[in-house]
Design an enzyme around this catalytic site. Sequence first.
Site, short mmCIF file in Angstrom:
data_model
loop_
_atom_site.label_atom_id
_atom_site.label_comp_id
_atom_site.label_asym_id
_atom_site.label_seq_id
_atom_site.Cartn_x
_atom_site.Cartn_y
_atom_site.Cartn_z
N HIS A 142 -3.44 -3.62 6.51
CA HIS A 142 -2.19 -3.21 5.87
C HIS A 142 -2.33 -1.79 5.34
O HIS A 142 -3.40 -1.38 4.90
CB HIS A 142 -1.75 -4.20 4.78
CG HIS A 142 -2.72 -4.43 3.67
ND1 HIS A 142 -2.82 -3.59 2.58
CD2 HIS A 142 -3.64 -5.41 3.47
CE1 HIS A 142 -3.74 -4.06 1.75
NE2 HIS A 142 -4.27 -5.16 2.27
N HIS B 90 -8.08 -3.88 -6.18
CA HIS B 90 -7.08 -3.92 -7.26
C HIS B 90 -7.66 -3.50 -8.62
O HIS B 90 -7.01 -3.66 -9.65
CB HIS B 90 -6.45 -5.34 -7.40
CG HIS B 90 -5.74 -5.80 -6.16
ND1 HIS B 90 -4.76 -6.75 -6.16
CD2 HIS B 90 -5.85 -5.43 -4.87
CE1 HIS B 90 -4.31 -6.95 -4.93
NE2 HIS B 90 -4.97 -6.16 -4.14
N GLU C 188 1.82 -5.92 2.57
CA GLU C 188 0.95 -7.09 2.37
C GLU C 188 0.81 -7.40 0.89
O GLU C 188 0.81 -8.55 0.47
CB GLU C 188 -0.44 -6.86 2.98
CG GLU C 188 -1.33 -8.11 3.01
CD GLU C 188 -2.08 -8.41 1.71
OE1 GLU C 188 -2.46 -9.57 1.50
OE2 GLU C 188 -2.28 -7.49 0.88
N ASP D 265 -9.58 -1.95 -0.09
CA ASP D 265 -8.46 -2.85 0.23
C ASP D 265 -7.26 -2.03 0.64
O ASP D 265 -6.46 -1.66 -0.20
CB ASP D 265 -8.14 -3.72 -0.99
CG ASP D 265 -7.00 -4.67 -0.76
OD1 ASP D 265 -6.64 -4.90 0.39
OD2 ASP D 265 -6.44 -5.19 -1.76
N GLU E 48 -8.42 -8.81 6.78
CA GLU E 48 -9.29 -8.37 5.68
C GLU E 48 -10.14 -9.49 5.07
O GLU E 48 -9.76 -10.65 5.07
CB GLU E 48 -8.45 -7.73 4.58
CG GLU E 48 -7.51 -8.69 3.88
CD GLU E 48 -6.53 -7.97 2.99
OE1 GLU E 48 -6.95 -7.21 2.11
OE2 GLU E 48 -5.32 -8.17 3.18
N ASP F 155 -0.34 -0.52 2.89
CA ASP F 155 0.02 -0.37 1.47
C ASP F 155 -1.18 -0.67 0.57
O ASP F 155 -2.14 -1.32 0.98
CB ASP F 155 1.21 -1.28 1.12
CG ASP F 155 0.92 -2.77 1.30
OD1 ASP F 155 0.10 -3.12 2.18
OD2 ASP F 155 1.51 -3.60 0.57
ZN LIG Z 1 -5.67 -6.25 1.10
#
Ligand SMILES: [Zn+2]
Length: 453
Positions: free
Chosen positions: A109, A412, A176, A142, A204, A111
Amino acid sequence: MEEIYETCFLSSVPRFLISFLFFLFTSTVVVVSLPEDSSAIISRFQQYLRINTAHPNPDYSAAVDFILSQAKTIGLESQSLEFVKGMPVVVLKWAGTNPDLPSILLNSHTDVVAVEHNKWTHPPFDAHIDQAGNIYARGSQDMKSVGMQYLEAIRRLKNSGFQPVRSVYVSFVPDEEIGGHDGAEKLAESEEFQKMNVGILLDEGLASTNENYRVFFAERSPWWLVIKATGSPGHGSKLYDNSAVENLMKSIESVRRFRAAQFDMLKAGLKEAGEVISVTMVFLKAGTPSPTGFVMNLQPSEAEAGFDIRIPPTVDAKLMEKRIGEEWAPSSRNMTFEVWKKEFFKRKVPVLPVTDGSKPWLALLEGAVKKANGKLGKPEVFQASTDSPFYRQRGLPAIGFSPMANTPILLHDHNEFLNQVEYLKGIEIYESIIEAYTSYTDHTRNAASRDEL
Ligand SMILES: [Zn+2]
């Protein structure tokens, strides 16, 4: 992190070179210098990381332009699809010599999640590299790393003259991080996807804090539960049974005990994170608002709590629903509840795949990682959510894998980073996987079922 970096670095360098480097750098800080080829690879990764695709305003068009320009230099076919306006999906293709065989789809992804700028040591969209070789950026784990690693691996394989038998597709999807409904979900439902005749999907995974890469064959299903209690209102000073808040507190205590028991199994190492049921209270709502806050001498007639629950595929959903209805929100205590779950997680629990010789894709991955001098841990259930279920629900096997060993799990998180040596190593791992997958010709059936992983 320097320590980790040095371990990786030294293990891959001949002894005489180590002595030479030691001599050279004993009186100064070890500064990473990479061969020219690697510098170009890292700089392309930095370019992608510098495109701000964070929610709520991701710059998808810049990401698409970048990916398409990369595809052009590598010599891949490309198409840009837009199932929902402003939500571009890029699909690249490296045609195999036998188009009849099911293809390989490598998904990532574009984003990334939002950042709290002031909590970062280095700006999150600068892709700054520190002296230990750590690349700091939102998306470095990520999962812009994986998207670029796919492309770099293909670039190298192409340059080496390798010819895939199966076709390879690389998909770059938006959204995502906010559910994947306009990207991966639409792609999985599309005619274009049908035409791709995909046999296996790679998506992922997570970083591993030790030397073993982590690999995921399933994921927990998210259930969002709201329980609501009602009761008679009354004066704040009065003691009486069955008030809404009292009823809700009994439920919360019951949920808390359940959560603690699950967490204990995790803490004791009896289960992995993807194997336990996690329950997290995410909101509490009660009280009667007043201009200064809440009315303090009034017991409210309604109270509500919300929970994020993650259920492993091994858990019987019916038993879980029974527990919610009988213990957490019993009608005998004037309680009601609502559970929101994604459509495909409501279906029958799938048979879990195992890694014996008859399940080619996991075994092939394991072999390929080994061949590239990497180590793979035991296959796991992913603890959070990815785009894979959109494909798994259609019977397509999907494996979650992000080659990051000896790396703290920072998705994150503030100061997300990936070491450049680890990034480069991941490219070699993907080269090996793509080579193994695209050369595999025994397994010719279309859309393999889940237990054929
Ligand atoms: Zn991810």
